[in-house]
Enzyme design. Structure first.
Site, short mmCIF file in Angstrom:
data_model
loop_
_atom_site.label_atom_id
_atom_site.label_comp_id
_atom_site.label_asym_id
_atom_site.label_seq_id
_atom_site.Cartn_x
_atom_site.Cartn_y
_atom_site.Cartn_z
N HIS A 175 1.21 7.85 2.99
CA HIS A 175 0.43 6.58 1.57
C HIS A 175 1.49 6.37 0.48
CE1 HIS A 175 -2.25 4.52 -0.03
NE2 HIS A 175 -3.45 5.21 0.43
N PRO A 176 2.46 5.05 0.80
CA PRO A 176 3.26 4.79 -0.24
C PRO A 176 2.62 4.15 -1.64
CG PRO A 176 2.42 2.72 1.06
CD PRO A 176 1.88 4.21 1.72
N SER A 178 -0.05 5.94 -2.16
CA SER A 178 -1.32 7.42 -3.38
C SER A 178 -1.10 7.74 -4.47
CB SER A 178 -0.76 8.53 -2.56
OG SER A 178 -0.56 8.85 -1.77
N GLY A 179 -2.03 8.10 -5.48
CA GLY A 179 -1.59 9.14 -6.59
C GLY A 179 -0.64 7.11 -7.73
N ASP A 236 -6.87 13.09 -1.32
CA ASP A 236 -8.13 13.93 -0.30
C ASP A 236 -8.57 12.68 0.54
OD1 ASP A 236 -7.17 16.26 -1.76
OD2 ASP A 236 -8.31 16.24 -2.81
N PHE A 239 -5.88 12.01 3.57
CA PHE A 239 -6.25 13.28 4.44
C PHE A 239 -8.01 13.01 4.84
CE2 PHE A 239 -8.19 17.29 5.79
CZ PHE A 239 -7.61 17.51 6.31
N ASN A 240 -8.72 12.07 4.25
CA ASN A 240 -10.32 12.23 4.91
C ASN A 240 -10.10 10.88 6.27
OD1 ASN A 240 -12.94 9.95 4.49
ND2 ASN A 240 -13.31 12.42 4.36
#
Length: 617
Positions: A175-176, A178-179, A236, A239-240
């Site tokens: 996921h480029p 994310s965060g 998270d 991943f979900n």
């Protein structure tokens, strides 16, 4: 000693010894030879079934030495277990730096380099401050003979290949955004670990929301079976998405059990728990459309179906699957699942646990939404959660934070403050399946009948068994005759009853795991386990602003008591139902928005396996 650029000087006693008469039970042949260890000196290297060990050819008096009158104690490693080695590779002829030559004290200051053939052993050590954190370690051994180095590499490689739990082929989703938007950089940092370990990786960098779900749900079982697992580089929520893409088309399970009066359709379809009419229901009261539709509707059939692939898919991929594992390399905003399964929020540690083939089982919650709004028709909609499902405060925070995505992870702090100041409560009714055990009822009854005054006066804390590596609770086989909680079996024990709680709530939460993170070091529930087949239902009733602030403060403290308040209910349960009675919030499922007016949920014990071993003590 020869300086750099001169011909290689063969060390004395350089011939390799092959101890054919010393063979272990696993048929691993012992090897012994003399090498130059980079930045250490000339060592005798020994290999057996346990791993590698080495010692200096010329001892310095039990590793103590004197340099300019100062006593020095060597802290150089002298061994590494085979289980701690993830790769070994033969490198080109090059320099080996000698920084500790016993018989030449001046070289301790000046150092020395020798050009020779080399091979490198890649492994890890443990952080002294955080035992769960793995730190990369490399040991480069030099020799004047190429064949000697090649023989050692071949022997070590053959032994590593016997580690059958280690993956060979992985599907990786990155996921480029994310965060803090570091997903790609995080993968680039750990990719060499997979390359050295000779793990083939098919990498997919997602370009839009829902792409990972679509890939996982549409991939053929024959192709999926060619992988040893799936790795998510993200948080998270990411991943979900992958988890739901994997389970939605493959897992056919009974609907969650429900009380008789929950919803007639649920009761009559043959998938719910039917209770005896004489059974009492305890009731307590207190006076005082998804924005990210990543997952398509999964129609629930009216009959019980075993845990296997659906008829229209290749039947070669069973669920649950002991061989197939999931891994997470943290790059999200909270990364609670990684912290709970590995013990630390560290990409290197996660990558090492994946290539080393670590394994731990993880409970998964099935959440079925029956109605989106009070006026909508019943339409089953299934989602799965690996860490947490929250309503009220938790749902409001995730909704509010969507307005401030440009802030990155800080948006959660800002959104949490805004939602706290509003202090909104919601009318709802929750029913949960009671688990009759002393361990369970001790906390719940204490919370229901305790007083706030006692909570503020440093109340007695019950002993908590924290989930760790080789956890006894998670590894214990379920006793279906007494508990009926297996996670993979419908909860049909007559010893259980439904307990109802109704009123106004600031939040309703269901934790699958402890949900430890940097904001809550002990998590929402400190003694929650990775695979015990129980949800932790946390009900926060409406209370004064100051009291709720005290509760949140306890959550942020290590060793705090966030559950020991009068307005907090904590129940361990395998299943629960929820119905909103007024103005509605939304649910937060593993960081994703989920709108639901009426839902039921249950937990499947150890449904999936993770590339992890659990937190170290």
């Amino acid at each position: 000693m020869e300086r750099e650029g001169n011909d290689c000087v063969m060390p004395h006693n350089s011939n390799m010894t092959l101890l054919n008469d010393d063979v272990d039970d696993d048929q691993t042949t012992n090897l012994r030879s003399t090498f130059w260890l980079d930045r250490v000196g000339e060592v005798i290297l020994t290999f057996n079934s346990n791993g590698l060990s080495w010692k200096l050819v010329e001892s310095l008096g039990n590793d103590d030495s004197n340099c300019l009158g100062i006593k020095c104690v060597s802290k150089v490693a002298t061994e590494i277990k085979l289980s701690d080695v993830y790769a070994v590779e033969l490198t080109d002829q090059g320099l080996v730096h000698i920084s500790n030559i016993p018989h030449a004290t001046e070289h301790l200051l000046l150092g020395h380099e020798k050009k020779m053939y080399r091979f490198t052993v890649h492994g890890f050590t443990r952080s002294r401050s955080q035992p769960s954190q793995m730190i990369l370690a490399e040991y480069t051994f030099g020799h004047g003979n190429l064949q000697t180095c090649q023989m050692w590499v071949n022997q070590l490689s053959a032994s590593l290949n016997l580690e059958v739990e280690r993956p060979k082929n992985l599907l990786v989703f990155v996921h480029p955004r994310s965060g803090k938007g570091t997903g790609c950089r995080t993968w680039e940092a750990v990719a060499p670990i997979f390359s050295r370990a000779k793990v083939e990786t098919k990498v997919i960098v997602t370009e839009r929301a829902g792409q990972a779900f679509e890939v996982m749900s549409s991939i053929k079982n024959k192709e999926l079976n060619s992988y040893d697992g799936v790795v998510a580089v993200g948080g998270d929520g990411f991943f979900n998405e992958i988890l739901n893409g994997f389970l939605s088309p493959r897992l056919k399970a009974p609907n969650p059990p429900t009380p008789p009066d929950f919803l007639h359709l649920v009761k009559d379809n043959g998938d719910s728990l039917v209770l005896d009419e004489k059974e009492t229901v305890e009731e307590t009261s207190n006076d005082s459309e998804d924005q990210f539709p990543l997952i398509s509707n999964l129609e629930q059939s009216g009959s019980r179906i075993s845990y296997s692939c659906s008829e229209d898919m290749d039947p070669e991929f069973p669920v649950p699957n002991e061989r197939f594992r999931f891994g997470i390399i943290p790059s999200g905003s909270t990364d609670a699942i990684v912290i709970c399964t590995t013990g630390v929020r560290d990409p290197i540690t996660s990558a090492l646990q994946i290539v080393l083939g670590k394994r731990v089982k993880l409970d998964i919650a099935q959440v079925v939404r029956w109605k989106t709004t009070p006026t909508s028709e019943v339409d089953p909609y299934v989602r799965y959660a690996a860490s947490f499902s929250g309503y009220g405060f938790y749902g409001d925070v995730i909704t509010e934070s969507e307005k401030y995505r440009w802030m990155g992870p800080k948006r959660y702090d800002y959104a949490g403050t805004m939602v706290f100041l509003r202090h909104r409560s919601y009318e709802a009714e929750i029913s949960y399946l009671d688990v009759e055990s002393d361990e369970t009822n001790f906390t719940s009854k204490r919370n229901r009948h305790g007083s706030l005054l006692r909570a503020l006066r440093a109340p007695h804390k019950p002993e908590r068994y924290i989930c760790r590596v080789n956890c006894k609770v998670c590894n214990e086989k379920p006793d279906l005759t007494t508990t009926g909680v297996s996670g993979l079996t419908p909860h049909l024990c007559s010893e259980k009853r439904w307990v109802r709680s109704k009123g106004r709530f600031l939040s309703v939460g269901a934790a699958v795991i402890s949900c430890r993170n940097e904001k809550a070091p002990d998590g929402l529930v400190a003694d929650a386990h990775l695979s015990d087949g129980l949800l932790h239902l946390i009900l926060i009733r409406d209370c004064p602003h100051a009291s709720y602030l005290w509760h949140l403060t306890q959550l942020s403290r290590r060793g705090g008591s966030p559950l020991n308040f009068k307005f907090v209910e904590h129940h361990k349960t395998p299943a629960f139902t929820f119905t909103s009675s007024g103005t509605e919030s939304v649910w937060n499922l593993d960081g994703e928005i989920f709108q639901a007016h009426q839902l039921s949920a249950q937990v499947f014990r150890g449904l999936v396996c993770m590339f992890a071993s659990g937190p170290e003590v």
